[in-house]
Design an enzyme around this catalytic site. Structure first.
Site, short mmCIF file in Angstrom:
data_model
loop_
_atom_site.label_atom_id
_atom_site.label_comp_id
_atom_site.label_asym_id
_atom_site.label_seq_id
_atom_site.Cartn_x
_atom_site.Cartn_y
_atom_site.Cartn_z
N HIS A 186 -7.77 6.64 3.78
CA HIS A 186 -7.15 5.95 2.83
C HIS A 186 -6.06 6.44 1.94
O HIS A 186 -6.43 7.05 0.95
CB HIS A 186 -8.21 4.92 2.10
CG HIS A 186 -7.70 3.61 1.35
ND1 HIS A 186 -6.16 3.62 1.48
CD2 HIS A 186 -8.24 2.63 1.06
CE1 HIS A 186 -6.22 2.32 0.96
NE2 HIS A 186 -7.48 1.73 0.76
N HIS A 189 -2.37 2.02 -1.25
CA HIS A 189 -2.86 1.01 -2.25
C HIS A 189 -3.04 1.66 -3.68
O HIS A 189 -3.97 0.86 -4.54
CB HIS A 189 -3.95 0.24 -1.76
CG HIS A 189 -3.58 -0.43 -0.49
ND1 HIS A 189 -4.45 -1.05 0.17
CD2 HIS A 189 -2.30 -0.64 0.27
CE1 HIS A 189 -3.97 -1.69 1.31
NE2 HIS A 189 -2.66 -1.18 1.31
N TYR A 191 -4.70 4.40 -4.64
CA TYR A 191 -5.85 5.12 -4.69
C TYR A 191 -5.63 6.71 -4.85
O TYR A 191 -4.22 7.13 -4.97
CB TYR A 191 -6.76 4.68 -4.04
CG TYR A 191 -7.38 3.21 -3.90
CD1 TYR A 191 -7.93 2.85 -5.19
CD2 TYR A 191 -7.05 2.39 -2.84
CE1 TYR A 191 -8.28 1.49 -5.19
CE2 TYR A 191 -7.45 1.11 -3.05
CZ TYR A 191 -7.98 0.51 -4.20
OH TYR A 191 -8.37 -0.81 -4.51
#
Length: 398
Positions: A186, A189, A191
């Site tokens: 990931h 977004h 993070y």
């Protein structure tokens, strides 16, 4: 352009696809979505039912964001994969998905500054690329159900970063031990990885920051290389969102950033002699659509330009997500803008989404209020399937 169809007359969205070494029977993917049902960071039995409900023969699921370490959480009751207890709990969920004929990847997640001392060991400040907190425009969900202000994070020292990279590597190894078919890193977004990528956040002056794209991409690429060395490139995917401003994750030139990441992923693939499983990119419409749900905001032309340039540049399977409807997904695959399309909110409320999309059946409406509760049934596994008496019973290959 008319939607492309296969020889069987089906839209390409519902046609088979070879994703690296994996054979898919259709292009509809379950997007990774935080659901907060893993009590005390441990996956629960209800999660096996949830993922199995959304499994189809030859289908592909991506798990919710899964914590790589005790410093990674920024939501209550999200699952980890850094302990033996977590690995064992995930194994039961993966087995349930495989029993339905689906593949499943584990999304590896560290929220970085999008956390709070209440989630951190010893009540410490969350870690990040920076000491800048997320602005008051955003609120963090706390364990008691209230919303708080994001605190000032602690900027990682350069000598600490290899330890974080090792956490990603070990989490990937653990995911494979739990039976997952692969992992998704990931990097989107707002993070932790995105906090290094975006020049609107990363204000470092060392080899991991500054105006240099090489420096800002360094952390992501170290993570990718470490994970690839551990489990193989053909079981590794990356998610990015260069144009998304979620959690203040802004960049002055999203296309340039996206192309810089793609260039480095392409180079790595050439070096190791194997392609990554896929690159997963979030559409620019994601944030505005998610906030307003009032249609399709922003410039379609600008959006298409960015996504098509990334699609054209990346040498491998390209997945899109973010505010897709049935029509937009069919169009994206038909026009070659994506190989795969992942669905989030619509998959929450429609466990048989693949069937509903193919036969163009009505969709259940989702209830946003139950997205992040801990109830193991309500708003989780209780959304209805199509009426098997009056509706289509099944697809021939599902």
């Amino acid at each position: 352009m008319a939607p492309e169809t296969t020889t069987q007359g089906r839209a390409a969205l519902f046609s088979p696809y070879k994703m690296g070494k994996f054979n898919l029977s259709h292009r509809v993917v379950l997007a990774p979505m935080t659901r907060c049902r893993a009590l005390n960071w441990i996956p629960q039995p209800a999660m096996a039912e949830y993922y199995a409900q959304r499994s189809t023969p030859g289908g592909f699921l991506i798990s919710e964001g899964t914590l790589i370490s005790p410093t990674a959480p920024g939501f209550p009751h999200v699952p980890g994969i850094y302990s033996e207890e977590q690995v064992a709990a995930w194994r039961k969920i993966v087995d349930a998905v495989h029993a339905k004929g689906s593949l499943i990847f584990c999304q590896l997640w560290h929220v970085g500054r999008a956390s709070h001392p209440v989630y951190q060991p010893g009540g410490a400040p969350p870690i990040s690329s920076t000491t800048k907190p997320i602005s008051a425009r955003w609120r963090i969900l706390l364990p008691d159900g209230s919303y708080g202000v994001y605190p000032e994070p602690r900027a990682l020292k350069s000598y600490e970063i290899p330890d974080i990279v090792q956490h990603y590597r070990q989490a990937a190894v653990n995911a494979i031990r739990a039976g997952f078919d692969g992992i998704e890193i990931h990097g989107a977004h707002g993070y932790l990885i995105d906090q290094f990528l975006k020049d609107g956040i990363n204000d470092r002056t060392d080899e991991y920051g500054g105006s240099s794209l090489e420096n800002r991409c360094r952390f992501l690429m170290q993570v990718v290389k470490a994970v690839v060395s551990a489990i193989g490139a053909d079981r590794v995917a990356v998610r990015i969102s260069p144009a998304i401003d979620h959690l203040d994750a802004m960049d002055s030139n999203p296309l340039r950033l996206g192309l810089a990441v793609v260039e480095r992923l392409n180079r790595l693939q050439q070096e190791v002699g194997s392609k990554l499983t896929y690159l997963h990119v979030t559409q620019p419409r994601y944030t505005a659509y998610g906030q307003t749900e009032s249609g399709r905001p922003g410039s379609e032309e600008e959006e298409a330009h960015l996504m098509r340039n990334l699609r054209k540049a990346y040498q491998g399977t390209f997945m899109c997500s973010g505010g897709f409807t049935r029509e937009l997904a069919i169009e994206a695959v038909a026009q070659g803008d994506a190989d795969l399309v992942s669905f989030g909110r619509l998959y929450i409320s429609n466990p048989d989404l693949v069937l509903r999309l193919e036969v163009n059946a009505p969709l259940n409406k989702y209830n946003r209020k139950t997205f992040y509760t801990q109830d193991p049934v309500v708003g989780y596994t209780d959304y209805p399937f199509l009426n098997k008496e009056s509706g289509p019973k099944s697809l021939s290959r599902l």
